[in-house]
Write a protein that holds these residues in place. Sequence first.
Motif, PDB file in Angstrom:
ATOM      1  N   LEU A  49       0.817  -1.211   0.000  1.00 20.22           N
ATOM      2  CA  LEU A  49       0.000   0.000   0.000  1.00 20.22           C
ATOM      3  C   LEU A  49       0.851   1.263   0.000  1.00 20.22           C
ATOM      4  O   LEU A  49       0.474   2.276  -0.602  1.00 20.22           O
ATOM      5  CB  LEU A  49      -0.950  -0.002   1.200  1.00 20.22           C
ATOM      6  N   GLY A  50       2.006   1.201   0.670  1.00 14.46           N
ATOM      7  CA  GLY A  50       2.904   2.356   0.644  1.00 14.46           C
ATOM      8  C   GLY A  50       3.394   2.647  -0.767  1.00 14.46           C
ATOM      9  O   GLY A  50       3.422   3.800  -1.214  1.00 14.46           O
ATOM     10  N   THR A  51       3.759   1.599  -1.485  1.00 12.16           N
ATOM     11  CA  THR A  51       4.185   1.774  -2.878  1.00 12.16           C
ATOM     12  C   THR A  51       3.037   2.278  -3.738  1.00 12.16           C
ATOM     13  O   THR A  51       3.231   3.153  -4.596  1.00 12.16           O
ATOM     14  CB  THR A  51       4.706   0.448  -3.450  1.00 12.16           C
ATOM     15  N   PHE A  52       1.849   1.738  -3.514  1.00 14.00           N
ATOM     16  CA  PHE A  52       0.685   2.176  -4.279  1.00 14.00           C
ATOM     17  C   PHE A  52       0.458   3.674  -4.123  1.00 14.00           C
ATOM     18  O   PHE A  52       0.227   4.395  -5.103  1.00 14.00           O
ATOM     19  CB  PHE A  52      -0.555   1.399  -3.823  1.00 14.00           C
ATOM     20  N   VAL A  53       0.558   4.161  -2.880  1.00 17.26           N
ATOM     21  CA  VAL A  53       0.352   5.587  -2.620  1.00 17.26           C
ATOM     22  C   VAL A  53       1.415   6.425  -3.322  1.00 17.26           C
ATOM     23  O   VAL A  53       1.101   7.363  -4.064  1.00 17.26           O
ATOM     24  CB  VAL A  53       0.371   5.873  -1.102  1.00 17.26           C
ATOM     25  N   TYR A  54       2.681   6.083  -3.110  1.00 15.35           N
ATOM     26  CA  TYR A  54       3.758   6.932  -3.632  1.00 15.35           C
ATOM     27  C   TYR A  54       4.007   6.744  -5.123  1.00 15.35           C
ATOM     28  O   TYR A  54       4.563   7.621  -5.780  1.00 15.35           O
ATOM     29  CB  TYR A  54       5.036   6.698  -2.824  1.00 15.35           C
ATOM     30  N   ALA A  55       3.569   5.609  -5.665  1.00 15.39           N
ATOM     31  CA  ALA A  55       3.708   5.416  -7.114  1.00 15.39           C
ATOM     32  C   ALA A  55       2.788   6.349  -7.889  1.00 15.39           C
ATOM     33  O   ALA A  55       2.970   6.538  -9.097  1.00 15.39           O
ATOM     34  CB  ALA A  55       3.412   3.961  -7.489  1.00 15.39           C
ATOM     35  N   GLY A  56       1.838   6.956  -7.201  1.00 14.38           N
ATOM     36  CA  GLY A  56       1.012   7.965  -7.845  1.00 14.38           C
ATOM     37  C   GLY A  56       1.845   9.102  -8.403  1.00 14.38           C
ATOM     38  O   GLY A  56       1.462   9.745  -9.392  1.00 14.38           O
ATOM     39  N   ALA A  57       3.004   9.334  -7.779  1.00 13.62           N
ATOM     40  CA  ALA A  57       3.900  10.372  -8.290  1.00 13.62           C
ATOM     41  C   ALA A  57       4.327  10.061  -9.718  1.00 13.62           C
ATOM     42  O   ALA A  57       4.399  10.953 -10.577  1.00 13.62           O
ATOM     43  CB  ALA A  57       5.129  10.482  -7.388  1.00 13.62           C
ATOM     44  N   GLN A  58       4.601   8.792  -9.983  1.00 12.78           N
ATOM     45  CA  GLN A  58       5.019   8.414 -11.338  1.00 12.78           C
ATOM     46  C   GLN A  58       3.857   8.476 -12.318  1.00 12.78           C
ATOM     47  O   GLN A  58       4.027   8.892 -13.461  1.00 12.78           O
ATOM     48  CB  GLN A  58       5.631   7.002 -11.326  1.00 12.78           C
ATOM     49  N   LEU A  59       2.661   8.069 -11.861  1.00 16.90           N
ATOM     50  CA  LEU A  59       1.508   8.157 -12.749  1.00 16.90           C
ATOM     51  C   LEU A  59       1.215   9.617 -13.088  1.00 16.90           C
ATOM     52  O   LEU A  59       0.901   9.946 -14.241  1.00 16.90           O
ATOM     53  CB  LEU A  59       0.288   7.506 -12.098  1.00 16.90           C
ATOM     54  N   GLY A  60       1.323  10.483 -12.086  1.00 10.33           N
ATOM     55  CA  GLY A  60       1.123  11.909 -12.340  1.00 10.33           C
ATOM     56  C   GLY A  60       2.141  12.453 -13.323  1.00 10.33           C
ATOM     57  O   GLY A  60       1.822  13.268 -14.202  1.00 10.33           O
ATOM     58  N   THR A  61       3.384  11.996 -13.176  1.00 13.11           N
ATOM     59  CA  THR A  61       4.443  12.404 -14.100  1.00 13.11           C
ATOM     60  C   THR A  61       4.136  11.933 -15.517  1.00 13.11           C
ATOM     61  O   THR A  61       4.260  12.689 -16.484  1.00 13.11           O
ATOM     62  CB  THR A  61       5.797  11.826 -13.648  1.00 13.11           C
ATOM     63  N   ILE A  62       3.725  10.668 -15.622  1.00 10.36           N
ATOM     64  CA  ILE A  62       3.401  10.094 -16.939  1.00 10.36           C
ATOM     65  C   ILE A  62       2.259  10.863 -17.600  1.00 10.36           C
ATOM     66  O   ILE A  62       2.365  11.292 -18.759  1.00 10.36           O
ATOM     67  CB  ILE A  62       3.005   8.613 -16.793  1.00 10.36           C
ATOM     68  N   ILE A  63       1.183  11.055 -16.847  1.00 13.33           N
ATOM     69  CA  ILE A  63       0.012  11.742 -17.400  1.00 13.33           C
ATOM     70  C   ILE A  63       0.372  13.156 -17.843  1.00 13.33           C
ATOM     71  O   ILE A  63      -0.007  13.599 -18.932  1.00 13.33           O
ATOM     72  CB  ILE A  63      -1.128  11.776 -16.355  1.00 13.33           C
ATOM     73  N   GLU A  64       1.130  13.855 -17.000  1.00 16.04           N
ATOM     74  CA  GLU A  64       1.453  15.246 -17.323  1.00 16.04           C
ATOM     75  C   GLU A  64       2.407  15.353 -18.505  1.00 16.04           C
ATOM     76  O   GLU A  64       2.242  16.223 -19.369  1.00 16.04           O
ATOM     77  CB  GLU A  64       2.047  15.935 -16.085  1.00 16.04           C
ATOM     78  N   LEU A  65       3.395  14.480 -18.569  1.00 12.04           N
ATOM     79  CA  LEU A  65       4.328  14.530 -19.697  1.00 12.04           C
ATOM     80  C   LEU A  65       3.635  14.196 -21.011  1.00 12.04           C
ATOM     81  O   LEU A  65       3.969  14.740 -22.063  1.00 12.04           O
ATOM     82  CB  LEU A  65       5.500  13.566 -19.456  1.00 12.04           C
ATOM     83  N   LEU A  66       2.661  13.284 -20.935  1.00 16.67           N
ATOM     84  CA  LEU A  66       1.912  12.929 -22.146  1.00 16.67           C
ATOM     85  C   LEU A  66       0.939  14.028 -22.550  1.00 16.67           C
ATOM     86  O   LEU A  66       0.865  14.422 -23.710  1.00 16.67           O
ATOM     87  CB  LEU A  66       1.154  11.616 -21.928  1.00 16.67           C
ATOM     88  N   THR A  67       0.177  14.524 -21.588  1.00 13.70           N
ATOM     89  CA  THR A  67      -0.885  15.479 -21.920  1.00 13.70           C
ATOM     90  C   THR A  67      -0.373  16.903 -22.089  1.00 13.70           C
ATOM     91  O   THR A  67      -0.944  17.668 -22.873  1.00 13.70           O
ATOM     92  CB  THR A  67      -1.975  15.456 -20.839  1.00 13.70           C
ATOM     93  N   SER A  68       0.689  17.272 -21.353  1.00 10.84           N
ATOM     94  CA  SER A  68       1.192  18.643 -21.459  1.00 10.84           C
ATOM     95  C   SER A  68       1.669  18.949 -22.871  1.00 10.84           C
ATOM     96  O   SER A  68       1.396  20.037 -23.410  1.00 10.84           O
ATOM     97  CB  SER A  68       2.338  18.873 -20.469  1.00 10.84           C
ATOM     98  N   GLY A  69       2.386  18.003 -23.458  1.00 12.58           N
ATOM     99  CA  GLY A  69       2.845  18.208 -24.824  1.00 12.58           C
ATOM    100  C   GLY A  69       1.686  18.337 -25.793  1.00 12.58           C
ATOM    101  O   GLY A  69       1.690  19.206 -26.679  1.00 12.58           O
ATOM    102  N   LEU A  70       0.678  17.488 -25.619  1.00 12.41           N
ATOM    103  CA  LEU A  70      -0.480  17.518 -26.506  1.00 12.41           C
ATOM    104  C   LEU A  70      -1.288  18.796 -26.322  1.00 12.41           C
ATOM    105  O   LEU A  70      -1.716  19.424 -27.299  1.00 12.41           O
ATOM    106  CB  LEU A  70      -1.360  16.288 -26.255  1.00 12.41           C
ATOM    107  N   LEU A  71      -1.519  19.184 -25.065  1.00 13.01           N
ATOM    108  CA  LEU A  71      -2.265  20.407 -24.800  1.00 13.01           C
ATOM    109  C   LEU A  71      -1.523  21.640 -25.306  1.00 13.01           C
ATOM    110  O   LEU A  71      -2.124  22.550 -25.890  1.00 13.01           O
ATOM    111  CB  LEU A  71      -2.542  20.543 -23.295  1.00 13.01           C
ATOM    112  N   SER A  72      -0.210  21.660 -25.077  1.00 10.17           N
ATOM    113  CA  SER A  72       0.595  22.812 -25.505  1.00 10.17           C
ATOM    114  C   SER A  72       0.601  22.959 -27.018  1.00 10.17           C
ATOM    115  O   SER A  72       0.650  24.072 -27.548  1.00 10.17           O
ATOM    116  CB  SER A  72       2.036  22.668 -24.989  1.00 10.17           C
ATOM    117  N   ALA A  73       0.578  21.829 -27.711  1.00 14.95           N
ATOM    118  CA  ALA A  73       0.630  21.850 -29.173  1.00 14.95           C
ATOM    119  C   ALA A  73      -0.750  22.025 -29.793  1.00 14.95           C
ATOM    120  O   ALA A  73      -0.875  22.107 -31.017  1.00 14.95           O
ATOM    121  CB  ALA A  73       1.272  20.571 -29.681  1.00 14.95           C
TER     122      ALA A  73
END
Length: 483
Positions: A158-182
């Motif tokens: 559960l500790g990993t599940f909670v903190y792995a959200g940081a990586q999911l947030g990073t993934i989502i933002e890196l994917l969507t930020s480029g698309l939104l910006s463009a």
Amino acid sequence: MVDCEPQDVAALKPERLLGMRHVMAFLMFLATTVSYATRVSMSVGIVAMTSNNSYGHPVFDWSRTTQDTVLSSFFWGYIILQIPAGHIAGRFGGKYLMLASMGITGIVNLVLPIAAVKGDYMAVCGCRIIMGVSQGLLYPSLHGVIGQWVPITERSRLGTFVYAGAQLGTIIELLTSGLLSASSWGWPSVFYVAGIMCLGWSVIWIILGDSSPATSRWISKKERKYIEMNAGSSELGHGKAPTPWGSILTSLPFWATLLAHCGQNLGFWTLLTELPSYMKYVLNVDIKQNGQLSALPYVAMYVLSFFFSWLAEFLVNRNILRLVTSRKIFNSIAHWGPAVALLGLSYLPGGNLSLAVIILTITVGLNGAHYVGFMLSHIDLSPNHASTMMGFTNGIGAVFSILAPLSVSFVVKDETSASDWRKVFFISVAFYFLTNLFYLLFITADVQEWNEPKPSKTIEDGEKKSEEKNPEKTRNNVGEHKF
């Protein structure tokens, strides 16, 4: 804390597969996901903000030094409240600190595009500093809430599940930020979306979130008892246990955790804040591909973090490894694995895009093992003071997060030069290696004696007098609190 035999704790475990502790873990997972998305938004957003291809949106003529100043400004504010937040969360609970953190972050993201147009990079830095101050409340509070809500036998998963959200947030933002910006919406939409997500989480949290099982309206009595018997936290409650600063600051296991945190932050944030720029200037990847390829390493980290947590929990719960051995092995994977991969990346011939992405993916992916390494050592050492310790190590570690982008500005003279970037990678390699070596030498997984508050002299004298008056009752009650 009441001592129980393992079979008695197992008997208390609720029959339902999902309980309130899982709901809390999911909410905290969403908090780390959304908060990290807001942090990373600037890494890709700044490329669009300084690019001519902005679809009619304002373009800023910022030098490399100015851009690195903007990228690092988040951490100027981030270090301010770490230690106070850990102390407050440890004594009074983390619910409202987390709410304030996410709410303020949401509002600042909504304001940032307007601030950039009106006040240029200084106003952007101001927004990022405020965001850093507010998010400085989050991780110490999270650590304290995890220490109260998550049983020892479920802590790795559960500790990993909670903190792995940081990586999911990073993934989502890196994917969507480029698309939104463009897109025609342009770079402002990156920050608007992040702000709305923060405020949406805040509404859900204020309804369902709680600092501990004892204060939750939604938890069953059986699940509450199971958690309290198996979490290692004190029944004393928040606000009554003084922080043993002297014992903490003279503890070698604590210093091992602190240094591991510093090494992690320097290496990880160097890659996180500078990876989009490296992809653009060295590998010549355009803005749309930038977000997609930059996200790939964090996809690997997200997926591998769950494998590492499952493996760690399996090995410990099956008595194949001691808990401390598990912490050492996985922290070494998280630090020394990326160090070796970065050395390979440093000597990669120019123009080899595919191999560069593979090595970067391995580098960041292996780093996912730190969630079952030093990140849980705070709770291992002292569940009652985990939030305070996390605030301290996260605050000091944030200094190294500030140094990450600034070191790139200082070291890299030619952004297209692979040899200049090699120097940056060497710094990360050195920190990864040396801090993990100290961790291996001095870490332990035993709950420290200073975790529990010492009884006051008044209580001790009262107990002695009671024993003198009722020796027979005292003998009959020996073992009464052992299950």
